[in-house]
Write a protein that holds these residues in place. Sequence first.
Motif, short mmCIF file in Angstrom:
data_model
loop_
_atom_site.label_atom_id
_atom_site.label_comp_id
_atom_site.label_asym_id
_atom_site.label_seq_id
_atom_site.Cartn_x
_atom_site.Cartn_y
_atom_site.Cartn_z
N ASP A 124 0.85 -1.20 0.00
CA ASP A 124 0.00 0.00 0.00
C ASP A 124 0.87 1.24 0.00
N GLY A 125 1.84 1.27 -0.92
CA GLY A 125 2.78 2.38 -1.01
C GLY A 125 2.33 3.45 -1.98
N TYR A 126 3.25 3.96 -2.79
CA TYR A 126 2.98 5.05 -3.72
C TYR A 126 1.80 4.70 -4.63
N GLY A 127 0.76 5.56 -4.65
CA GLY A 127 -0.41 5.32 -5.47
C GLY A 127 -1.26 4.15 -5.02
N GLY A 128 -1.09 3.72 -3.77
CA GLY A 128 -1.83 2.59 -3.26
C GLY A 128 -1.35 1.24 -3.77
N MET A 129 -0.19 1.22 -4.40
CA MET A 129 0.35 -0.01 -4.99
C MET A 129 1.23 -0.76 -3.99
N ASP A 130 1.28 -2.09 -4.16
CA ASP A 130 2.30 -2.90 -3.52
C ASP A 130 3.53 -2.94 -4.43
N PHE A 131 4.71 -2.75 -3.85
CA PHE A 131 5.98 -2.86 -4.57
C PHE A 131 6.78 -4.00 -3.92
N TYR A 132 7.40 -4.83 -4.72
CA TYR A 132 8.17 -5.94 -4.15
C TYR A 132 9.25 -6.39 -5.12
N ASP A 133 10.27 -7.00 -4.58
CA ASP A 133 11.35 -7.58 -5.39
C ASP A 133 12.04 -8.67 -4.60
N VAL A 134 12.83 -9.46 -5.29
CA VAL A 134 13.78 -10.38 -4.66
C VAL A 134 15.16 -9.90 -5.07
N SER A 234 13.34 -5.77 -12.48
CA SER A 234 13.40 -6.52 -11.22
C SER A 234 12.48 -6.02 -10.13
N THR A 235 11.69 -4.98 -10.37
CA THR A 235 10.76 -4.47 -9.39
C THR A 235 9.34 -4.72 -9.89
N PHE A 236 8.48 -5.23 -9.03
CA PHE A 236 7.15 -5.65 -9.44
C PHE A 236 6.10 -4.94 -8.60
N THR A 237 4.89 -4.82 -9.14
CA THR A 237 3.84 -4.06 -8.49
C THR A 237 2.51 -4.79 -8.60
N CYS A 238 1.68 -4.64 -7.57
CA CYS A 238 0.32 -5.15 -7.58
C CYS A 238 -0.63 -4.06 -7.10
N ALA A 307 6.86 4.40 -11.35
CA ALA A 307 6.54 5.82 -11.45
C ALA A 307 7.34 6.53 -12.52
N GLY A 308 7.89 5.75 -13.46
CA GLY A 308 8.56 6.34 -14.61
C GLY A 308 9.98 6.79 -14.38
N THR A 309 10.48 6.73 -13.15
CA THR A 309 11.84 7.21 -12.89
C THR A 309 12.56 6.30 -11.94
N ILE A 314 14.12 4.19 -6.16
CA ILE A 314 15.14 4.14 -5.12
C ILE A 314 14.59 4.68 -3.81
N ALA A 315 13.73 5.71 -3.89
CA ALA A 315 13.17 6.29 -2.67
C ALA A 315 12.27 5.32 -1.94
N ILE A 316 11.67 4.38 -2.69
CA ILE A 316 10.73 3.45 -2.09
C ILE A 316 11.43 2.39 -1.26
N TRP A 317 12.59 1.92 -1.70
CA TRP A 317 13.20 0.73 -1.11
C TRP A 317 14.16 1.08 0.02
N PRO A 318 14.34 0.13 0.95
CA PRO A 318 15.36 0.32 1.99
C PRO A 318 16.76 0.43 1.38
N ALA A 319 17.68 1.01 2.14
CA ALA A 319 19.06 1.12 1.66
C ALA A 319 19.63 -0.25 1.35
N ARG A 320 20.42 -0.35 0.28
CA ARG A 320 20.93 -1.63 -0.14
C ARG A 320 22.45 -1.66 -0.02
#
Length: 323
Positions: A124-134, A234-238, A307-309, A314-320
Amino acid sequence: MAHFLSLVALQMMLTILHLLVSGVLSSATFTIVNKCEYTVWPGILSNAGIAQLSTTGFALQRDESRTVNLPSSWGGRLWGRTHCTQDSSTGKFSCITGDCGSGKVECAGNNAAPPATLAEFTLDGYGGMDFYDVSLVDGYNLPMLVVPQGGTGANCTSTGCVVDLNGSCPSELRVSSAGESVACKSACMAFGQAQYCCSGAYGSPDTCKPSSYAQLFKKACPRAYSYAYDDKSSTFTCAGAADYLITFCPSPRASQKSSEGGNPASSSSPNSPTMDSSMVYEGAWATNRASSPFTFKDGFGSLLTIAGTVGVAIAIWPARRLV
């Protein structure tokens, strides 16, 4: 009095309906399944500012599963710890891979020590979307598959790294225990150089390009994050409500190793590493196709960007830690 009680009951019902609609009481679930031939100890870390879950670590024997309830708007990461033991004299719990340093089975707010295969979520992040990756940016320790259950969107599909990379890990990245390869470091962790860590002069998408090691990971696991700016493939959304099935060592099991590989450091050619497990990888996706209601893409060039950029992603994900 009866009229007053009816008004109170109506108000309570309206409040509950409002909370459900607003998502305060709604939640997603992780169903975590261990298909490895050995015990795995999942660890869970909530992002900063988000309350820890009721459990942050536990044991899963072979073929066991466990469901974890998540609050709405949750974000964090999940991984598997392996080769764990508890000291009989001190009671201290520790793991050779993915250890969270708490000294207990519960990670209690501690992160995974690399190398570790990571599943990362912003629900339920940006725009109400789920973002996830492995992600393999912190290295690799075991196969993992993430399958959304519910949710919509062309990019709402399964992801992961479903092959065993430990047997073909280059010697300079290998983590061994008792003569067995148990994990594969990132190049940043192994060498600490800016070009591998995407730091200093290499700290932007224009200057930090995938190294031969990152390309090695990418070839073996096309859907997994291989380096810091690997967002497009490598980043996916629902959209909408989704639960997530997370499987350690999905079929084929970890005993089926990818091809023994070469040594990236021995050649300047980006094509020199050989960890070619594409046939095993595609077979695993075909095996898991029946468990997912979503379409599996044959290629990855058309996957949606966040979000096109790159900046927003990068702002969405924890530091890597970077490959």
